[in-house]
Design an enzyme around this catalytic site. Structure first.
Site, PDB file in Angstrom:
ATOM      1  N   ASP A  53       0.848  -1.205   0.000  1.00 58.45           N
ATOM      2  CA  ASP A  53       0.000   0.000   0.000  1.00 58.45           C
ATOM      3  C   ASP A  53       0.882   1.254   0.000  1.00 58.45           C
ATOM      4  O   ASP A  53       0.383   2.374  -0.099  1.00 58.45           O
ATOM      5  CB  ASP A  53      -1.015  -0.002   1.159  1.00 58.45           C
ATOM      6  CG  ASP A  53      -0.356   0.072   2.522  1.00 58.45           C
ATOM      7  OD1 ASP A  53       0.888  -0.067   2.600  1.00 58.45           O
ATOM      8  OD2 ASP A  53      -1.092   0.270   3.517  1.00 58.45           O
ATOM      9  N   SER A  54       2.211   1.049   0.040  1.00 55.52           N
ATOM     10  CA  SER A  54       3.127   2.173  -0.189  1.00 55.52           C
ATOM     11  C   SER A  54       2.897   2.773  -1.571  1.00 55.52           C
ATOM     12  O   SER A  54       3.385   3.869  -1.865  1.00 55.52           O
ATOM     13  CB  SER A  54       4.585   1.723  -0.046  1.00 55.52           C
ATOM     14  OG  SER A  54       4.845   0.577  -0.827  1.00 55.52           O
ATOM     15  N   ASP A  92      -1.139  -6.367  -0.208  1.00 52.17           N
ATOM     16  CA  ASP A  92      -0.986  -5.684   1.083  1.00 52.17           C
ATOM     17  C   ASP A  92      -2.334  -5.093   1.472  1.00 52.17           C
ATOM     18  O   ASP A  92      -2.898  -4.277   0.723  1.00 52.17           O
ATOM     19  CB  ASP A  92       0.059  -4.566   0.900  1.00 52.17           C
ATOM     20  CG  ASP A  92       0.615  -4.086   2.214  1.00 52.17           C
ATOM     21  OD1 ASP A  92       0.435  -4.761   3.238  1.00 52.17           O
ATOM     22  OD2 ASP A  92       1.263  -3.022   2.195  1.00 52.17           O
ATOM     23  N   LYS A 122      -0.675  -9.589   3.221  1.00 55.29           N
ATOM     24  CA  LYS A 122       0.091  -9.090   4.372  1.00 55.29           C
ATOM     25  C   LYS A 122      -0.746  -8.049   5.094  1.00 55.29           C
ATOM     26  O   LYS A 122      -1.479  -7.282   4.441  1.00 55.29           O
ATOM     27  CB  LYS A 122       1.406  -8.440   3.909  1.00 55.29           C
ATOM     28  CG  LYS A 122       2.155  -7.731   5.028  1.00 55.29           C
ATOM     29  CD  LYS A 122       3.484  -7.169   4.579  1.00 55.29           C
ATOM     30  CE  LYS A 122       3.421  -5.751   4.023  1.00 55.29           C
ATOM     31  NZ  LYS A 122       2.867  -4.736   4.930  1.00 55.29           N
ATOM     32  N   GLU A 124      -0.627  -5.290   8.775  1.00 51.30           N
ATOM     33  CA  GLU A 124       0.222  -4.688   9.816  1.00 51.30           C
ATOM     34  C   GLU A 124      -0.362  -4.933  11.200  1.00 51.30           C
ATOM     35  O   GLU A 124      -1.580  -4.950  11.364  1.00 51.30           O
ATOM     36  CB  GLU A 124       0.340  -3.171   9.574  1.00 51.30           C
ATOM     37  CG  GLU A 124       0.971  -2.830   8.245  1.00 51.30           C
ATOM     38  CD  GLU A 124       1.085  -1.319   8.008  1.00 51.30           C
ATOM     39  OE1 GLU A 124       0.829  -0.525   8.941  1.00 51.30           O
ATOM     40  OE2 GLU A 124       1.427  -0.943   6.877  1.00 51.30           O
ATOM     41  N   GLU A 191      10.133  -4.404   9.902  1.00 55.33           N
ATOM     42  CA  GLU A 191      10.559  -3.177   9.223  1.00 55.33           C
ATOM     43  C   GLU A 191      11.206  -2.233  10.228  1.00 55.33           C
ATOM     44  O   GLU A 191      10.579  -1.853  11.237  1.00 55.33           O
ATOM     45  CB  GLU A 191       9.353  -2.490   8.566  1.00 55.33           C
ATOM     46  CG  GLU A 191       9.745  -1.167   7.909  1.00 55.33           C
ATOM     47  CD  GLU A 191       8.653  -0.529   7.078  1.00 55.33           C
ATOM     48  OE1 GLU A 191       7.581  -1.143   6.887  1.00 55.33           O
ATOM     49  OE2 GLU A 191       8.880   0.600   6.607  1.00 55.33           O
TER      50      GLU A 191
END
Ligand code: KIV
Length: 289
Positions: A53-54, A92, A122, A124, A191
């Protein structure tokens, strides 16, 4: 067009990744958001691809990942899958696509699998998100956890900075990693945590692949953000990123040359346009009078 020098490779699967883990061979992972880049990454042999999602920052120009929607993610992930048919592609989960409830998480994870042909998702977060991981894994979807600097919580974390530098905060990351592993995550991305914290988690992992982004060499594999590797993100370059080539500079020079050549009437040249026979052109003149 495939490179005839590169033999076609078999699909990268979970058993392939776990074989690498067992053999102590590092796993390669990059972010990617579009078809031509996915094509190049596939040709280069990159094993895992994260449609992060970056992309909200690198492709859409937002200041954070928070505005990214499932629709943004689906569109880009589909393009990446088309460009990299054999890579292990991970979708993501964007902000608020899994936080509200386990059901929301399962439904959106399912969209990545059904609509994009992903191999895994993925998300967070640590222990607080373990039930989402459990629900997704129980639905038959491989899931990766993400700890340390988790950009969707950038405000709560006080900015894009190293996480777990004190013993107490590092212990929380170690505990979170165990929670995610127990919930069924087959991999965890660390990260921007200190290298020794990453080493500790990697040593204690039981059947869980630990990946590092700026967290040192001791993990089972490495992830980099593609745009940071090639000077393609204009706002900043994180310290952890290695620049493998300045594609941004190459492209900028090309654009300036084009700008100058058009103004100077040096572009286009005959090889850049199409013509027609005199016979057809004479006929055309008659037709248009
Ligand atoms: O969105 C992303 O690219 C990520 C990386 C920062 C790991 O989650």
């Amino acid at each position: 067009m495939t490179d005839p020098q590169i033999p076609p490779r078999k699909k990268i699967t979970l058993p392939y990744l776990f074989k690498k883990l067992a053999d102590g061979e590092p796993i390669t992972w990059l972010t990617c958001y579009d078809y031509p880049t996915a094509y190049l990454q596939e040709q280069a042999g990159i094993e895992m691809i994260l449609v992060g999602d970056s992309l909200g920052m690198t492709m859409l120009g937002y200041d954070s990942t928070l505005p990214v929607t499932m629709e943004d993610m689906i569109r880009h992930t589909q393009a990446v899958r088309r460009g990299a048919p054999t890579a292990f592609v991970i979708g993501d989960m964007p902000y608020m696509s899994y936080q509200p409830s386990i059901e929301t998480a399962i439904r959106n994870a399912g969209r990545f699998m059904a609509e994009c042909g992903c191999d895994a998702i993925k998300l967070e977060g640590g222990a607080a998100m373990a039930d989402r991981i459990r629900g997704i894994v129980d639905a038959g979807i491989p899931a990766i956890g993400h700890l340390g600097l988790t950009p969707q919580s950038v405000s709560a974390l006080g900015g894009f900075r190293v996480q777990g530098k004190s013993a107490v905060l590092a212990k929380k990351i170690v505990d979170d990693a165990k929670s995610l592993e127990k919930a069924g995550a087959f991999a965890i991305l660390l990260e921007m945590v200190p290298d020794r914290v990453c080493k500790l988690i990697t040593e204690r992992a039981e059947g869980c692949i630990i990946m590092s982004l700026g967290s040192g060499p001791h993990a089972h594999g490495q992830l980099l953000i593609y745009h940071d590797m090639f000077g393609l993100y204009p706002k900043f370059k994180p310290k952890m990123a290695k620049v493998y080539g300045n594609a941004g500079e190459v492209i900028l020079n090309g654009l300036k040359n084009y700008q100058n050549e058009v103004i100077a009437k040096q572009f286009p040249q005959p090889e850049n346009w199409f013509g027609m026979t005199d016979e057809e052109y004479n006929e055309l003149e008659k037709l248009v009078g």
